[in-house]
Structure formats: structure tokens, C-alpha cells
Write a protein that holds these residues in place. Structure first.
Motif, PDB file in Angstrom:
ATOM      1  N   ASN A 101     -13.543   7.513  11.904  1.00  0.00           N
ATOM      2  CA  ASN A 101     -12.641   6.544  11.283  1.00  0.00           C
ATOM      3  C   ASN A 101     -12.181   5.542  12.345  1.00  0.00           C
ATOM      4  O   ASN A 101     -11.706   5.931  13.407  1.00  0.00           O
ATOM      5  CB  ASN A 101     -11.421   7.245  10.671  1.00  0.00           C
ATOM      6  CG  ASN A 101     -11.808   8.125   9.512  1.00  0.00           C
ATOM      7  OD1 ASN A 101     -12.342   7.660   8.522  1.00  0.00           O
ATOM      8  ND2 ASN A 101     -11.560   9.423   9.648  1.00  0.00           N
ATOM      9  N   HIS A 102     -12.331   4.260  12.055  1.00  0.00           N
ATOM     10  CA  HIS A 102     -11.970   3.190  12.987  1.00  0.00           C
ATOM     11  C   HIS A 102     -10.519   2.798  12.725  1.00  0.00           C
ATOM     12  O   HIS A 102     -10.174   2.370  11.621  1.00  0.00           O
ATOM     13  CB  HIS A 102     -12.905   2.006  12.746  1.00  0.00           C
ATOM     14  CG  HIS A 102     -12.711   0.873  13.689  1.00  0.00           C
ATOM     15  ND1 HIS A 102     -13.701  -0.025  13.949  1.00  0.00           N
ATOM     16  CD2 HIS A 102     -11.657   0.467  14.439  1.00  0.00           C
ATOM     17  CE1 HIS A 102     -13.269  -0.938  14.808  1.00  0.00           C
ATOM     18  NE2 HIS A 102     -12.013  -0.652  15.108  1.00  0.00           N
TER      19      HIS A 102
ATOM     20  N   ILE B 206       0.861  -1.185   0.000  1.00  0.00           N
ATOM     21  CA  ILE B 206       0.000   0.000   0.000  1.00  0.00           C
ATOM     22  C   ILE B 206       0.893   1.229   0.000  1.00  0.00           C
ATOM     23  O   ILE B 206       1.780   1.362   0.852  1.00  0.00           O
ATOM     24  CB  ILE B 206      -0.922   0.016   1.234  1.00  0.00           C
ATOM     25  CG1 ILE B 206      -1.902  -1.154   1.159  1.00  0.00           C
ATOM     26  CG2 ILE B 206      -1.662   1.343   1.354  1.00  0.00           C
ATOM     27  CD1 ILE B 206      -2.772  -1.317   2.383  1.00  0.00           C
ATOM     28  N   ASN B 207       0.678   2.106  -0.936  1.00  0.00           N
ATOM     29  CA  ASN B 207       1.417   3.363  -0.980  1.00  0.00           C
ATOM     30  C   ASN B 207       0.835   4.345   0.024  1.00  0.00           C
ATOM     31  O   ASN B 207       1.546   4.997   0.774  1.00  0.00           O
ATOM     32  CB  ASN B 207       1.352   3.954  -2.389  1.00  0.00           C
ATOM     33  CG  ASN B 207       1.942   5.332  -2.470  1.00  0.00           C
ATOM     34  OD1 ASN B 207       1.206   6.309  -2.518  1.00  0.00           O
ATOM     35  ND2 ASN B 207       3.259   5.424  -2.455  1.00  0.00           N
ATOM     36  N   HIS B 208      -0.510   4.428   0.039  1.00  0.00           N
ATOM     37  CA  HIS B 208      -1.170   5.314   0.995  1.00  0.00           C
ATOM     38  C   HIS B 208      -2.633   4.919   1.169  1.00  0.00           C
ATOM     39  O   HIS B 208      -3.173   4.172   0.369  1.00  0.00           O
ATOM     40  CB  HIS B 208      -1.074   6.776   0.558  1.00  0.00           C
ATOM     41  CG  HIS B 208      -1.909   7.107  -0.629  1.00  0.00           C
ATOM     42  ND1 HIS B 208      -1.497   6.848  -1.913  1.00  0.00           N
ATOM     43  CD2 HIS B 208      -3.144   7.673  -0.729  1.00  0.00           C
ATOM     44  CE1 HIS B 208      -2.437   7.251  -2.756  1.00  0.00           C
ATOM     45  NE2 HIS B 208      -3.454   7.731  -2.069  1.00  0.00           N
ATOM     46  N   VAL B 209      -3.199   5.422   2.230  1.00  0.00           N
ATOM     47  CA  VAL B 209      -4.624   5.297   2.507  1.00  0.00           C
ATOM     48  C   VAL B 209      -5.112   6.701   2.799  1.00  0.00           C
ATOM     49  O   VAL B 209      -4.424   7.485   3.458  1.00  0.00           O
ATOM     50  CB  VAL B 209      -4.881   4.384   3.729  1.00  0.00           C
ATOM     51  CG1 VAL B 209      -6.330   4.420   4.151  1.00  0.00           C
ATOM     52  CG2 VAL B 209      -4.434   2.964   3.431  1.00  0.00           C
ATOM     53  N   ALA B 210      -6.305   7.034   2.312  1.00  0.00           N
ATOM     54  CA  ALA B 210      -6.884   8.354   2.589  1.00  0.00           C
ATOM     55  C   ALA B 210      -8.030   8.202   3.577  1.00  0.00           C
ATOM     56  O   ALA B 210      -8.929   7.394   3.370  1.00  0.00           O
ATOM     57  CB  ALA B 210      -7.386   9.000   1.299  1.00  0.00           C
TER      58      ALA B 210
ATOM     59  N   LEU C  43      -8.882   0.659   9.592  1.00  0.00           N
ATOM     60  CA  LEU C  43      -7.520   0.795   9.088  1.00  0.00           C
ATOM     61  C   LEU C  43      -6.580   0.318  10.184  1.00  0.00           C
ATOM     62  O   LEU C  43      -6.719   0.736  11.337  1.00  0.00           O
ATOM     63  CB  LEU C  43      -7.242   2.268   8.767  1.00  0.00           C
ATOM     64  CG  LEU C  43      -5.797   2.677   8.553  1.00  0.00           C
ATOM     65  CD1 LEU C  43      -5.267   2.052   7.268  1.00  0.00           C
ATOM     66  CD2 LEU C  43      -5.680   4.182   8.485  1.00  0.00           C
ATOM     67  N   GLY C  44      -5.632  -0.551   9.847  1.00  0.00           N
ATOM     68  CA  GLY C  44      -4.629  -0.993  10.814  1.00  0.00           C
ATOM     69  C   GLY C  44      -3.358  -0.183  10.625  1.00  0.00           C
ATOM     70  O   GLY C  44      -2.758  -0.235   9.559  1.00  0.00           O
ATOM     71  N   LEU C  45      -2.977   0.553  11.643  1.00  0.00           N
ATOM     72  CA  LEU C  45      -1.725   1.317  11.605  1.00  0.00           C
ATOM     73  C   LEU C  45      -0.671   0.581  12.417  1.00  0.00           C
ATOM     74  O   LEU C  45      -0.937   0.115  13.525  1.00  0.00           O
ATOM     75  CB  LEU C  45      -1.928   2.723  12.190  1.00  0.00           C
ATOM     76  CG  LEU C  45      -2.794   3.674  11.384  1.00  0.00           C
ATOM     77  CD1 LEU C  45      -2.923   5.021  12.097  1.00  0.00           C
ATOM     78  CD2 LEU C  45      -2.219   3.882   9.991  1.00  0.00           C
TER      79      LEU C  45
END
Length: 150
Positions: free
Chosen positions: A108-109, A9-13, A73-75
Motif C-alpha cells: 500500500n502506497h 471521507i468516512n473511512h478508507v480500507a 492514500l494521503g494520511l
């Protein structure tokens, strides 16, 4: 016809109502550098790009959907021991029965995972730039062995 392989993944918005407020919120929870931003012709911040080494998180103005419950989203962080205290102090909502998960003020979760516990890897160059150890738990190493990446 050969199908392309997914390799990362390059990015998530993430959509938020106010990008300045989102930068403040996420800045209270995480240590990060701003990669860049975009303002409209009136000077209103429309997007901000939070650097994560060789990837980034884009915070985008214009949230329209309801709070996320299952979609998340998992960070990945270097140490998640203080994340939940920091997130709740910044105004996050913690879903019952979901340790290391929170909802940001825009719904946002976010799930927090620790780098050493997952098969996800970064190159030595990126780890050095981030100041993060390459150490992995035995469980993560086993996952990596099963996939042939260790």
C-alpha cells in the motif's frame, strides 16, 4: 435531478495479508487508538479500525493486488518530521524521488501530509480531542480563502 455533493471521507480500507502485523507496523509509525475490530469464527482478525478523530482507516485482511505505484492514500498527521524514519525502521520501502511517501509491507502506497500545510480541516471539537493545533500555513490559508472556507 440534483446530484449529491461529495463532502468528505468516512473511512478508507487498506488490504493487508495479516491485520495483526499491519496493526504492529502502523503502530510503530503512528500514535493511534483502535476504534474496533472484527474476527472470524476461527478467531482470525479480519478487520481493524484505526481511529482518526471523525474518520477511520480500516485494515482489511485479503490483499490480492500488486504493489501500488501511482495509486496512493494521503494520511494527514500533526507533525511529519519523524514519520519517514519511523516508517523505514518498521520495514517500509521508500520510493525514489518521493519524499514523505512509503510502501507498507503489503504494497500500500502511503503519502504523508502535515495538517497545517493542507486545506483539509477538522472541527475544533475533533482537533481538541486529538490534541492538534488548528494552525495553518499561509499557503493552506490561501487555498481555503479561494474556496470560501476561511
Amino acid at each position: 435531478m440534483t446530484k449529491p455533493k461529495l463532502i468528505g471521507i468516512n473511512h478508507v480500507a487498506l488490504e493487508v495479508d495479516d491485520v495483526d502485523a499491519a496493526l504492529e507496523f502502523y503502530g510503530e509509525v503512528f500514535d493511534f487508538q483502535l476504534r474496533g475490530s472484527h474476527r472470524d469464527e476461527r478467531g482470525v482478525l479480519q478487520m481493524a479500525f484505526v481511529d482518526m478523530g471523525d474518520q477511520f482507516l480500516a485494515l482489511s485482511r485479503g490483499r490480492t493486488q500488486e504493489r501500488d505505484t501511482h495509486r496512493h492514500l494521503g494520511l494527514v498527521v500533526d507533525d511529519r518530521s519523524s514519520v519517514m524514519d519511523l516508517a523505514t525502521a518498521a520495514g517500509a520501502i521508500v520510493p525514489e524521488g518521493r519524499p514523505f511517501n512509503f510502501l507498507d509491507p503489503w504494497g500500500n502506497h502511503v503519502e504523508i501530509v502535515e495538517y497545517r500545510e493542507v486545506q483539509f480541516t477538522k472541527s475544533a471539537v475533533v482537533l481538541k480531542a486529538l490534541g492538534v493545533s488548528a494552525d495553518k500555513s499561509e499557503a493552506a490559508k490561501e487555498e481555503m480563502r479561494k474556496k470560501g472556507v476561511l
